[in-house]
Design a protein around this motif. Structure first.
Motif, PDB file in Angstrom:
ATOM      1  N   ASN A   1     -46.221   3.199   7.127  1.00 17.74           N
ATOM      2  CA  ASN A   1     -45.960   2.213   6.080  1.00 17.74           C
ATOM      3  C   ASN A   1     -44.494   2.347   5.690  1.00 17.74           C
ATOM      4  OD1 ASN A   1     -45.763   0.557   3.883  1.00 17.74           O
ATOM      5  ND2 ASN A   1     -47.565   1.358   2.828  1.00 17.74           N
ATOM      6  N   PHE A   2     -43.666   1.540   6.353  1.00 14.75           N
ATOM      7  CA  PHE A   2     -42.230   1.616   6.104  1.00 14.75           C
ATOM      8  C   PHE A   2     -41.886   1.258   4.658  1.00 14.75           C
ATOM      9  CE2 PHE A   2     -42.543   0.582  10.707  1.00 14.75           C
ATOM     10  CZ  PHE A   2     -41.929   1.717  11.213  1.00 14.75           C
ATOM     11  N   LEU A   3     -42.708   0.420   4.054  1.00 16.37           N
ATOM     12  CA  LEU A   3     -42.420  -0.031   2.692  1.00 16.37           C
ATOM     13  C   LEU A   3     -42.633   1.070   1.658  1.00 16.37           C
ATOM     14  CD1 LEU A   3     -43.937  -3.643   2.660  1.00 16.37           C
ATOM     15  CD2 LEU A   3     -41.607  -2.918   3.174  1.00 16.37           C
ATOM     16  N   SER A   4     -43.319   2.137   2.053  1.00  7.16           N
ATOM     17  CA  SER A   4     -43.571   3.223   1.101  1.00  7.16           C
ATOM     18  C   SER A   4     -42.278   3.931   0.700  1.00  7.16           C
ATOM     19  CB  SER A   4     -44.560   4.233   1.695  1.00  7.16           C
ATOM     20  OG  SER A   4     -44.004   4.843   2.853  1.00  7.16           O
ATOM     21  N   GLN A   5     -41.214   3.702   1.473  1.00  8.05           N
ATOM     22  CA  GLN A   5     -39.918   4.308   1.145  1.00  8.05           C
ATOM     23  C   GLN A   5     -39.224   3.579  -0.008  1.00  8.05           C
ATOM     24  OE1 GLN A   5     -37.530   4.950   4.869  1.00  8.05           O
ATOM     25  NE2 GLN A   5     -39.339   4.070   5.841  1.00  8.05           N
ATOM     26  N   LEU A   6     -39.749   2.413  -0.356  1.00  8.85           N
ATOM     27  CA  LEU A   6     -39.109   1.586  -1.375  1.00  8.85           C
ATOM     28  C   LEU A   6     -39.865   1.662  -2.696  1.00  8.85           C
ATOM     29  CD1 LEU A   6     -38.544  -1.626   0.798  1.00  8.85           C
ATOM     30  CD2 LEU A   6     -36.870   0.180   0.318  1.00  8.85           C
ATOM     31  N   THR A   7     -39.146   1.411  -3.774  1.00  6.51           N
ATOM     32  CA  THR A   7     -39.807   1.301  -5.074  1.00  6.51           C
ATOM     33  C   THR A   7     -40.549  -0.036  -5.119  1.00  6.51           C
ATOM     34  OG1 THR A   7     -37.946   0.170  -6.111  1.00  6.51           O
ATOM     35  CG2 THR A   7     -37.912   2.592  -6.146  1.00  6.51           C
TER      36      THR A   7
ATOM     37  N   VAL B   1     -44.254  -9.482  10.904  1.00  8.03           N
ATOM     38  CA  VAL B   1     -43.226  -8.568  10.391  1.00  8.03           C
ATOM     39  C   VAL B   1     -43.768  -7.804   9.183  1.00  8.03           C
ATOM     40  CG1 VAL B   1     -40.972  -8.437   9.244  1.00  8.03           C
ATOM     41  CG2 VAL B   1     -41.262  -9.896  11.264  1.00  8.03           C
ATOM     42  N   ARG B   2     -44.415  -8.518   8.273  1.00  7.24           N
ATOM     43  CA  ARG B   2     -44.968  -7.854   7.079  1.00  7.24           C
ATOM     44  C   ARG B   2     -46.035  -6.835   7.468  1.00  7.24           C
ATOM     45  NH1 ARG B   2     -44.203 -13.240   4.792  1.00  7.24           N
ATOM     46  NH2 ARG B   2     -46.323 -13.821   5.432  1.00  7.24           N
ATOM     47  N   ARG B   3     -46.844  -7.198   8.457  1.00  5.49           N
ATOM     48  CA  ARG B   3     -47.887  -6.267   8.926  1.00  5.49           C
ATOM     49  C   ARG B   3     -47.240  -5.034   9.557  1.00  5.49           C
ATOM     50  NH1 ARG B   3     -51.237  -5.815  13.705  1.00  5.49           N
ATOM     51  NH2 ARG B   3     -53.310  -5.036  13.170  1.00  5.49           N
ATOM     52  N   TYR B   4     -46.194  -5.258  10.328  1.00  2.86           N
ATOM     53  CA  TYR B   4     -45.474  -4.148  10.955  1.00  2.86           C
ATOM     54  C   TYR B   4     -44.904  -3.210   9.895  1.00  2.86           C
ATOM     55  CZ  TYR B   4     -41.696  -1.722  13.431  1.00  2.86           C
ATOM     56  OH  TYR B   4     -40.843  -0.763  13.934  1.00  2.86           O
ATOM     57  N   LEU B   5     -44.365  -3.784   8.842  1.00  2.50           N
ATOM     58  CA  LEU B   5     -43.746  -2.971   7.796  1.00  2.50           C
ATOM     59  C   LEU B   5     -44.764  -2.124   7.039  1.00  2.50           C
ATOM     60  CD1 LEU B   5     -41.170  -5.540   6.364  1.00  2.50           C
ATOM     61  CD2 LEU B   5     -40.669  -3.519   7.756  1.00  2.50           C
ATOM     62  N   THR B   6     -46.014  -2.574   7.013  1.00  4.24           N
ATOM     63  CA  THR B   6     -47.033  -1.809   6.287  1.00  4.24           C
ATOM     64  C   THR B   6     -47.904  -0.938   7.185  1.00  4.24           C
ATOM     65  OG1 THR B   6     -48.498  -3.741   6.366  1.00  4.24           O
ATOM     66  CG2 THR B   6     -47.187  -3.442   4.365  1.00  4.24           C
ATOM     67  N   THR B   7     -47.905  -1.216   8.503  1.00  5.91           N
ATOM     68  CA  THR B   7     -48.779  -0.448   9.405  1.00  5.91           C
ATOM     69  C   THR B   7     -48.053   0.170  10.597  1.00  5.91           C
ATOM     70  OG1 THR B   7     -49.310  -2.327  10.836  1.00  5.91           O
ATOM     71  CG2 THR B   7     -50.678  -2.034   8.858  1.00  5.91           C
TER      72      THR B   7
ATOM     73  N   ARG C   1     -32.639   0.113   7.144  1.00  8.40           N
ATOM     74  CA  ARG C   1     -32.760   1.424   6.488  1.00  8.40           C
ATOM     75  C   ARG C   1     -34.181   1.972   6.571  1.00  8.40           C
ATOM     76  NH1 ARG C   1     -33.743   2.714   0.948  1.00  8.40           N
ATOM     77  NH2 ARG C   1     -33.381   0.553   0.303  1.00  8.40           N
ATOM     78  N   VAL C   2     -35.171   1.115   6.315  1.00  8.81           N
ATOM     79  CA  VAL C   2     -36.546   1.623   6.252  1.00  8.81           C
ATOM     80  C   VAL C   2     -37.258   1.601   7.602  1.00  8.81           C
ATOM     81  CG1 VAL C   2     -36.772   0.969   3.836  1.00  8.81           C
ATOM     82  CG2 VAL C   2     -37.578  -0.610   5.609  1.00  8.81           C
TER      83      VAL C   2
END
Length: 205
Positions: free
Chosen positions: A3-9, A66-72, A201-202
């Motif tokens: 979950n690449f988005l976990s690096q973000l607030t 893309v959104r799915r990739y960023l979360t999985t 970055r993420v």
């Protein structure tokens, strides 16, 4: 699973997901190509082989991947047209209402197809985004509608054209909400640049 988005607030995530809509297709496809996220539509042939077509998925479909990739971390599967509705040959010069609209048979250069669709809609039919989106929706479901069915579906879809206006189409959305002024191109570029910077970055290559 990544979950690449976990690096973000939470606020950074919300901003990125909104800014993704401002990326143009070239920017989105560049991100996808580097990470193996499919955006080109594939077609099966009668011999079982699968090959890339010249067609590409619409922006909302690619951004969903893309959104799915960023979360999985998963790139997902490409859109695939089944062999039974793929035709290599051109449509008949004068198709009939009950003939089927196979993949690759919808194109404005096929005058017989355009003429029939105009006849079936009392002259209202026009080639455009609604028709192309509708045709691809049928084909990706594995369906080749009759020309009668397609004409009826087009008439209904044309009356509900606003449903095609999704947030992924940032300019049209901003235009609807009176946010697309003379500075819009600069705004789009800035938001896309911000999104690409965050993505690099993420989710680096």
């Amino acid at each position: 699973m990544s979950n690449f988005l976990s690096q973000l607030t939470a606020s950074e995530r919300a901003r990125l997901l909104k800014e993704l809509n401002y990326m143009n297709l070239e920017e989105i496809r560049g991100f996808c190509s580097e990470r193996g996220i499919p955006y080109r539509i594939m077609a099966e042939s009668a011999n079982g082989k699968v090959k890339a077509t010249k067609d590409t998925d619409r922006k909302p479909i690619v951004l969903a991947r893309v959104r799915r990739y960023l979360t999985t971390g998963q790139v997902g599967q490409p859109t695939r047209i089944p062999a039974q509705i793929v035709r290599e040959e051109s449509p008949p010069a004068r198709p009939g209402p009950r003939d089927r609209l196979y993949y690759r048979w919808y194109a404005k250069e096929f005058e017989g197809v355009m003429r029939l669709l105009r006849d079936l809609t009392a002259g209202r039919f026009k080639d455009g985004a609604v028709a192309r989106v509708l045709a691809m929706e049928f084909w990706t479901r594995g369906e080749a509608p009759t020309f009668e069915e397609f004409a009826r579906s087009w008439t209904k879809a044309k009356a509900e054209e606003y449903r095609l206006l999704t947030p992924e189409y940032a300019y049209l959305t901003d235009l609807k909400h009176h946010r697309a002024d003379g500075e819009w191109k600069a705004v789009r570029k800035a938001k896309a640049k911000s999104a690409l910077k965050t993505l690099a970055r993420v989710a680096p290559v």
